[in-house]
Enzyme design. Structure first.
Site, PDB file in Angstrom:
ATOM      1  N   GLY A   1       0.804  -1.302  -0.155  1.00  0.00           N
ATOM      2  CA  GLY A   1       0.605  -0.126   0.091  1.00  0.00           C
ATOM      3  C   GLY A   1       0.303   1.115  -0.317  1.00  0.00           C
TER       4      GLY A   1
ATOM      5  N   ILE B   1      -6.619  -9.078 -12.299  1.00  0.00           N
ATOM      6  CA  ILE B   1      -7.980  -8.501 -13.887  1.00  0.00           C
ATOM      7  C   ILE B   1      -9.613  -8.203 -13.311  1.00  0.00           C
ATOM      8  CG2 ILE B   1      -7.743  -8.927 -15.946  1.00  0.00           C
ATOM      9  CD1 ILE B   1      -5.114 -10.629 -15.608  1.00  0.00           C
TER      10      ILE B   1
ATOM     11  N   ASN C   1      -6.083   2.965 -13.273  1.00  0.00           N
ATOM     12  CA  ASN C   1      -4.622   2.040 -12.931  1.00  0.00           C
ATOM     13  C   ASN C   1      -3.292   2.562 -13.138  1.00  0.00           C
ATOM     14  OD1 ASN C   1      -4.178  -0.816 -12.236  1.00  0.00           O
ATOM     15  ND2 ASN C   1      -3.209  -0.922 -14.272  1.00  0.00           N
TER      16      ASN C   1
ATOM     17  N   HIS D   1       0.093   1.679 -14.037  1.00  0.00           N
ATOM     18  CA  HIS D   1       1.642  -0.147 -14.706  1.00  0.00           C
ATOM     19  C   HIS D   1       2.832   0.658 -14.261  1.00  0.00           C
ATOM     20  CE1 HIS D   1       1.850  -3.806 -15.908  1.00  0.00           C
ATOM     21  NE2 HIS D   1       2.199  -3.029 -17.489  1.00  0.00           N
TER      22      HIS D   1
ATOM     23  N   ASP E   1      -4.118  -3.899 -19.543  1.00  0.00           N
ATOM     24  CA  ASP E   1      -2.883  -2.622 -19.704  1.00  0.00           C
ATOM     25  C   ASP E   1      -2.935  -1.334 -21.226  1.00  0.00           C
ATOM     26  OD1 ASP E   1      -2.159  -2.432 -16.927  1.00  0.00           O
ATOM     27  OD2 ASP E   1      -0.855  -4.010 -17.697  1.00  0.00           O
TER      28      ASP E   1
END
Length: 200
Positions: free
Chosen positions: A14, A99, A114, A116, A156
């Site tokens: 986190g 996912i 997201n 990435h 992604d």
């Protein structure tokens, strides 16, 4: 300035969640975290949230599979639980290692982003940093990067909100590269969240 509600999904330590928590406390922030969700009950990020008075919720895919249910069952239950606890303007995946299905995304159309650790079109999916480091050692690339993008069913591949190139140094170990990438991630996830909210 009124602040938009966001829900953050995590799976582990986190540190990117912590960056969002810290940023949310600034007067200039346009968001507040209304809920932190983990697919692992042991995730330290849940403790970070609790220490800052943020409600948390953990739901395990294994529990669903043990009951003979599917990943889609898990995703639909997760989406409904989020909506029962919060009405988020945006959902931010910050180290969420699962996912999400089209069924989950249908509950939050265009509202899931997201972080990435790769550039668009490179090293989609898991172990992106390790794969970039291997490609560098083979002389195939000179740098890698990070991006914040909208989440679509193709992993992604959603619209890029922000991206940043990060050089790979000849002196780098995998650990050194990971550390450098993570330090930049903390800034980009905050900036990407702010930008995504502006566009909604």
């Amino acid at each position: 300035m009124s602040k938009h509600s966001i829900v953050v999904l995590i799976s582990g330590f986190g540190s990117n969640l912590q960056a969002l928590i810290d940023a949310s406390k600034l007067p200039t922030a346009n968001f507040e975290i209304s809920l932190v969700v983990s697919n692992k009950k042991s995730a330290y990020g849940l403790e970070r949230a609790a220490q800052n008075g943020i409600p948390t919720f953990a739901q395990s895919l294994k529990t669903f599979k043990d009951e003979g249910k599917t990943r889609v069952d898990f995703d639909v239950a997760l989406a409904k639980e989020i909506l029962a606890r919060s009405q988020p303007k945006l959902i931010v995946l910050a180290g969420w290692m699962h996912i999400l299905s089209p069924e989950f995304l249908s509950f939050f159309p265009g509202k899931v982003i997201n972080l990435h650790p790769a550039l668009p079109g490179q090293f989609d999916g898991a172990h992106a940093i390790e794969r970039a480091f291997e490609a560098f050692k083979k002389g195939e690339i000179k740098n890698t990067g990070i991006m914040v993008h909208r989440v679509i069913p193709e992993v992604d591949r959603g619209e890029v909100i922000l991206k940043q190139e990060i050089p790979i140094l000849d002196s780098d170990t995998l650990e050194a590269l990971e550390e450098r990438i993570h330090s930049h991630e903390h800034q980009l996830i905050v900036a990407g969240t702010i930008e995504a909210l502006k566009a909604l």
